[in-house]
Write a protein that holds these residues in place. Structure first.
Motif, PDB file in Angstrom:
ATOM      1  N   LYS A 119       0.832  -1.212   0.000  1.00  0.00           N
ATOM      2  CA  LYS A 119       0.000   0.000   0.000  1.00  0.00           C
ATOM      3  C   LYS A 119       0.867   1.263   0.000  1.00  0.00           C
ATOM      4  CE  LYS A 119      -4.282  -1.323   2.353  1.00  0.00           C
ATOM      5  NZ  LYS A 119      -4.873  -1.443   3.712  1.00  0.00           N
ATOM      6  N   ALA A 120       1.940   1.219   0.785  1.00  0.00           N
ATOM      7  CA  ALA A 120       2.835   2.386   0.858  1.00  0.00           C
ATOM      8  C   ALA A 120       3.484   2.654  -0.491  1.00  0.00           C
ATOM      9  CB  ALA A 120       3.887   2.172   1.936  1.00  0.00           C
ATOM     10  N   ILE A 121       3.888   1.587  -1.182  1.00  0.00           N
ATOM     11  CA  ILE A 121       4.501   1.758  -2.504  1.00  0.00           C
ATOM     12  C   ILE A 121       3.486   2.376  -3.474  1.00  0.00           C
ATOM     13  CG2 ILE A 121       5.466   0.562  -4.518  1.00  0.00           C
ATOM     14  CD1 ILE A 121       6.765  -1.429  -2.618  1.00  0.00           C
ATOM     15  N   ILE A 122       2.254   1.901  -3.413  1.00  0.00           N
ATOM     16  CA  ILE A 122       1.217   2.443  -4.309  1.00  0.00           C
ATOM     17  C   ILE A 122       0.978   3.930  -4.012  1.00  0.00           C
ATOM     18  CG2 ILE A 122      -1.248   2.312  -4.946  1.00  0.00           C
ATOM     19  CD1 ILE A 122      -1.036  -0.758  -4.425  1.00  0.00           C
ATOM     20  N   GLN A 123       0.930   4.281  -2.728  1.00  0.00           N
ATOM     21  CA  GLN A 123       0.729   5.686  -2.350  1.00  0.00           C
ATOM     22  C   GLN A 123       1.910   6.556  -2.774  1.00  0.00           C
ATOM     23  OE1 GLN A 123      -2.115   6.994  -1.575  1.00  0.00           O
ATOM     24  NE2 GLN A 123      -2.849   4.879  -1.750  1.00  0.00           N
ATOM     25  N   LEU A 124       3.110   6.032  -2.543  1.00  0.00           N
ATOM     26  CA  LEU A 124       4.324   6.745  -2.959  1.00  0.00           C
ATOM     27  C   LEU A 124       4.280   7.030  -4.458  1.00  0.00           C
ATOM     28  CD1 LEU A 124       7.355   7.590  -2.307  1.00  0.00           C
ATOM     29  CD2 LEU A 124       7.955   5.282  -3.042  1.00  0.00           C
ATOM     30  N   ALA A 125       3.920   6.015  -5.229  1.00  0.00           N
ATOM     31  CA  ALA A 125       3.845   6.166  -6.684  1.00  0.00           C
ATOM     32  C   ALA A 125       2.806   7.218  -7.057  1.00  0.00           C
ATOM     33  CB  ALA A 125       3.510   4.824  -7.338  1.00  0.00           C
ATOM     34  N   LYS A 126       1.658   7.171  -6.412  1.00  0.00           N
ATOM     35  CA  LYS A 126       0.608   8.150  -6.705  1.00  0.00           C
ATOM     36  C   LYS A 126       1.107   9.573  -6.454  1.00  0.00           C
ATOM     37  CE  LYS A 126      -3.645   5.522  -5.962  1.00  0.00           C
ATOM     38  NZ  LYS A 126      -3.665   5.065  -7.372  1.00  0.00           N
ATOM     39  N   GLY A 127       1.802   9.744  -5.311  1.00  0.00           N
ATOM     40  CA  GLY A 127       2.344  11.058  -4.974  1.00  0.00           C
ATOM     41  C   GLY A 127       3.315  11.567  -6.023  1.00  0.00           C
ATOM     42  N   LEU A 128       4.009  10.653  -6.664  1.00  0.00           N
ATOM     43  CA  LEU A 128       4.995  11.031  -7.681  1.00  0.00           C
ATOM     44  C   LEU A 128       4.405  10.968  -9.093  1.00  0.00           C
ATOM     45  CD1 LEU A 128       7.964   9.012  -6.152  1.00  0.00           C
ATOM     46  CD2 LEU A 128       7.807  11.502  -6.257  1.00  0.00           C
ATOM     47  N   GLU A 129       3.108  10.735  -9.164  1.00  0.00           N
ATOM     48  CA  GLU A 129       2.399  10.605 -10.444  1.00  0.00           C
ATOM     49  C   GLU A 129       2.974   9.518 -11.333  1.00  0.00           C
ATOM     50  OE1 GLU A 129       2.536  14.830 -11.399  1.00  0.00           O
ATOM     51  OE2 GLU A 129       0.361  14.872 -11.101  1.00  0.00           O
ATOM     52  N   LEU A 130       3.297   8.400 -10.705  1.00  0.00           N
ATOM     53  CA  LEU A 130       3.730   7.207 -11.444  1.00  0.00           C
ATOM     54  C   LEU A 130       2.601   6.192 -11.365  1.00  0.00           C
ATOM     55  CD1 LEU A 130       7.238   6.761  -9.760  1.00  0.00           C
ATOM     56  CD2 LEU A 130       6.788   7.647 -12.043  1.00  0.00           C
ATOM     57  N   SER A 131       2.417   5.413 -12.422  1.00  0.00           N
ATOM     58  CA  SER A 131       1.434   4.345 -12.307  1.00  0.00           C
ATOM     59  C   SER A 131       2.116   3.121 -11.698  1.00  0.00           C
ATOM     60  CB  SER A 131       0.819   4.024 -13.669  1.00  0.00           C
ATOM     61  OG  SER A 131       1.762   3.366 -14.462  1.00  0.00           O
ATOM     62  N   THR A 132       1.313   2.257 -11.090  1.00  0.00           N
ATOM     63  CA  THR A 132       1.894   1.064 -10.471  1.00  0.00           C
ATOM     64  C   THR A 132       1.486  -0.192 -11.232  1.00  0.00           C
ATOM     65  OG1 THR A 132       0.045   1.282  -8.928  1.00  0.00           O
ATOM     66  CG2 THR A 132       2.233   1.779  -8.082  1.00  0.00           C
ATOM     67  N   VAL A 133       2.440  -1.079 -11.385  1.00  0.00           N
ATOM     68  CA  VAL A 133       2.202  -2.367 -12.030  1.00  0.00           C
ATOM     69  C   VAL A 133       2.644  -3.454 -11.058  1.00  0.00           C
ATOM     70  CG1 VAL A 133       2.728  -3.812 -14.041  1.00  0.00           C
ATOM     71  CG2 VAL A 133       2.786  -1.317 -14.264  1.00  0.00           C
ATOM     72  N   ALA A 134       1.747  -4.368 -10.732  1.00  0.00           N
ATOM     73  CA  ALA A 134       2.115  -5.482  -9.853  1.00  0.00           C
ATOM     74  C   ALA A 134       2.525  -6.662 -10.714  1.00  0.00           C
ATOM     75  CB  ALA A 134       0.934  -5.860  -8.969  1.00  0.00           C
ATOM     76  N   GLU A 135       3.649  -7.290 -10.400  1.00  0.00           N
ATOM     77  CA  GLU A 135       4.057  -8.463 -11.189  1.00  0.00           C
ATOM     78  C   GLU A 135       3.909  -9.727 -10.353  1.00  0.00           C
ATOM     79  OE1 GLU A 135       8.096  -7.472 -12.441  1.00  0.00           O
ATOM     80  OE2 GLU A 135       8.870  -8.257 -10.556  1.00  0.00           O
ATOM     81  N   GLY A 136       3.675 -10.849 -11.048  1.00  0.00           N
ATOM     82  CA  GLY A 136       3.570 -12.130 -10.346  1.00  0.00           C
ATOM     83  C   GLY A 136       2.225 -12.373  -9.687  1.00  0.00           C
ATOM     84  N   VAL A 137       1.153 -11.805 -10.255  1.00  0.00           N
ATOM     85  CA  VAL A 137      -0.191 -12.049  -9.706  1.00  0.00           C
ATOM     86  C   VAL A 137      -0.691 -13.411 -10.192  1.00  0.00           C
ATOM     87  CG1 VAL A 137      -2.587 -11.245  -9.629  1.00  0.00           C
ATOM     88  CG2 VAL A 137      -0.701  -9.585  -9.643  1.00  0.00           C
ATOM     89  N   GLU A 138      -0.955 -14.300  -9.246  1.00  0.00           N
ATOM     90  CA  GLU A 138      -1.306 -15.672  -9.620  1.00  0.00           C
ATOM     91  C   GLU A 138      -2.731 -16.058  -9.251  1.00  0.00           C
ATOM     92  OE1 GLU A 138       1.664 -18.389  -8.174  1.00  0.00           O
ATOM     93  OE2 GLU A 138       3.254 -17.488  -9.403  1.00  0.00           O
ATOM     94  N   ASP A 139      -3.375 -15.300  -8.359  1.00  0.00           N
ATOM     95  CA  ASP A 139      -4.730 -15.703  -7.965  1.00  0.00           C
ATOM     96  C   ASP A 139      -5.670 -14.504  -7.881  1.00  0.00           C
ATOM     97  OD1 ASP A 139      -4.819 -14.814  -4.943  1.00  0.00           O
ATOM     98  OD2 ASP A 139      -2.869 -15.751  -5.305  1.00  0.00           O
ATOM     99  N   ASP A 140      -6.958 -14.850  -7.927  1.00  0.00           N
ATOM    100  CA  ASP A 140      -8.013 -13.857  -7.972  1.00  0.00           C
ATOM    101  C   ASP A 140      -8.052 -12.964  -6.732  1.00  0.00           C
ATOM    102  OD1 ASP A 140     -10.042 -13.436 -10.020  1.00  0.00           O
ATOM    103  OD2 ASP A 140     -11.390 -13.454  -8.262  1.00  0.00           O
ATOM    104  N   ALA A 141      -7.838 -13.564  -5.557  1.00  0.00           N
ATOM    105  CA  ALA A 141      -7.893 -12.787  -4.306  1.00  0.00           C
ATOM    106  C   ALA A 141      -6.824 -11.696  -4.305  1.00  0.00           C
ATOM    107  CB  ALA A 141      -7.706 -13.715  -3.107  1.00  0.00           C
ATOM    108  N   THR A 142      -5.640 -12.039  -4.775  1.00  0.00           N
ATOM    109  CA  THR A 142      -4.549 -11.062  -4.852  1.00  0.00           C
ATOM    110  C   THR A 142      -4.918  -9.938  -5.810  1.00  0.00           C
ATOM    111  OG1 THR A 142      -2.889 -12.728  -4.318  1.00  0.00           O
ATOM    112  CG2 THR A 142      -2.113 -10.761  -5.454  1.00  0.00           C
ATOM    113  N   MET A 143      -5.483 -10.318  -6.961  1.00  0.00           N
ATOM    114  CA  MET A 143      -5.880  -9.294  -7.930  1.00  0.00           C
ATOM    115  C   MET A 143      -6.896  -8.330  -7.315  1.00  0.00           C
ATOM    116  SD  MET A 143      -8.041  -9.500 -11.426  1.00  0.00           S
ATOM    117  CE  MET A 143      -9.500  -9.814 -10.481  1.00  0.00           C
ATOM    118  N   GLN A 144      -7.866  -8.891  -6.592  1.00  0.00           N
ATOM    119  CA  GLN A 144      -8.910  -8.040  -6.010  1.00  0.00           C
ATOM    120  C   GLN A 144      -8.352  -7.096  -4.957  1.00  0.00           C
ATOM    121  OE1 GLN A 144     -12.419 -10.230  -4.968  1.00  0.00           O
ATOM    122  NE2 GLN A 144     -12.505 -11.152  -7.012  1.00  0.00           N
ATOM    123  N   ARG A 145      -7.413  -7.605  -4.153  1.00  0.00           N
ATOM    124  CA  ARG A 145      -6.786  -6.727  -3.152  1.00  0.00           C
ATOM    125  C   ARG A 145      -6.059  -5.578  -3.836  1.00  0.00           C
ATOM    126  NH1 ARG A 145      -5.416 -11.648  -0.250  1.00  0.00           N
ATOM    127  NH2 ARG A 145      -6.928 -11.715   1.451  1.00  0.00           N
TER     128      ARG A 145
END
Ligand code: C2E
Ligand code: CA
Ligand code: CA
Ligand code: CA
Length: 277
Positions: free
Chosen positions: A220-246
């Motif tokens: 969450k902190a990384i996502i917020q940091l990125a937002k503050g810097l106007e960077l988009s975030t990409v998560a790598e290694g998503v393997e299941d639906d629950a992770t995607m939803q979070r």
């Protein structure tokens, strides 16, 4: 004690010799594979977490063997870097990725983009811009369709040399992603020194989510940091639906992983695009 020391040293030396011989053999095989054009480039879809639309693909090096297996790309890259072969191999990767992406765009997916991993050594050689311009010109791919994935280590070394090149490439319309974010280095100063467009959260953090929520505050902190810097975030290694939803809930912009697809040969990626439409 001396005798024992010598024996111990000899023991390690033999083991090191064996390891060096293996590496040497692999290096010879890499050279031969380049000559015979045995490397392949595969593509893993990058997906928008809001629309589920496919944004593009990350190009990943593959070296198929006769038995259908692949040699670990990280090992190939490491050896190629140590031997200097990475310049030639990296130039081929760039060229091929641009050609394949331009194909997809012409086959009905005009907005699809491609991301290519760059080794820090490709920045030191001084010919990167020339190589990139040639790859774009030969393929007809617009610079804005190309993203370069850079690791944090590059952004920390050689700041001036790297920054000058990033500036010039950025002016062409090429964008940059910071790969494996959160691993290795904790110097955040460089984040504001150069203009990346996205930040890739390392898969070690993402995959831990399926086991426990220990890394939740960190992600969450990384996502917020990125937002503050106007960077988009990409998560790598998503393997299941629950992770995607979070990740969706936490405001992560895009993702890739086996939940959607592993890396595919170029024609299969086109088919994937067609099926998802
Ligand atoms: P990377 O850039 O961090 O690439 C992501 C790696 O995660 C890829 O491994 C990919 O196949 C794997 N991956 C993707 N989705 C999932 C998932 O859901 N679960 C799991 N467990 N893994 C997933 P790969 O292809 O083995 O590549 C390893 C590394 O080798 C890459 O890490 C990159 O650093 C390097 N590499 C690969 N191709 C190239 C290249 O063309 N040039 C350079 N310089 N490096 C490359
Ligand atoms: Ca990458
Ligand atoms: Ca990565
Ligand atoms: Ca990695």
């Amino acid at each position: 004690a001396k005798e024992q020391g010598r024996n111990t040293w000899c023991f390690y030396n033999d083991a090191m010799d064996q390891a060096n011989t293996d590496k040497f053999n692999l290096l010879q095989r890499i050279r031969a594979a380049m000559k015979s054009q045995s490397f392949a480039l595969y593509y893993q879809p990058k997906v928008c977490l809001r629309s589920q639309q496919i944004l593009g693909a990350e190009a990943l090096l593959r070296w198929p063997q006769d038995d259908g297996s692949f040699i670990n790309p990280a090992e190939v890259i490491e050896l190629a870097e140590r031997s200097g072969l990475i310049l030639e191999l990296g130039a081929w990767v760039l060229q091929q990725a641009c050609i394949d992406c331009q194909q997809w765009r012409q086959q009905g997916f005009p907005d699809v983009r491609v991301a290519v991993n760059l080794s820090p050594l490709q920045f030191r050689d001084g010919k990167l811009q020339q190589t990139l311009l040639a790859a774009l010109a030969n393929s007809g791919l617009p610079a804005t369709a190309l993203e370069l994935e850079l690791t944090e280590s590059l952004l920390i070394d050689d700041t001036q040399l790297v920054q000058n090149q990033l500036q010039r490439l950025g002016a062409l319309g090429i964008t940059f992603a910071i790969d494996d974010f959160g691993t290795g280095y904790s110097n955040l100063g460089y984040l504001r020194q150069f203009n990346a467009s996205s930040l890739k959260v390392d898969k070690s953090f993402i995959s831990s989510l399926s086991v426990s929520l220990r890394d939740e505050p960190l992600i969450k902190a990384i996502i917020q940091l990125a937002k503050g810097l106007e960077l988009s975030t990409v998560a790598e290694g998503v393997e299941d639906d629950a992770t995607m939803q979070r990740l969706q809930q936490w405001g992560c912009d895009a993702a890739q992983g086996y939940l959607w697809s592993k890396a595919l040969p170029a024609p299969d990626f086109l088919q994937y695009l067609q099926q998802q439409r």
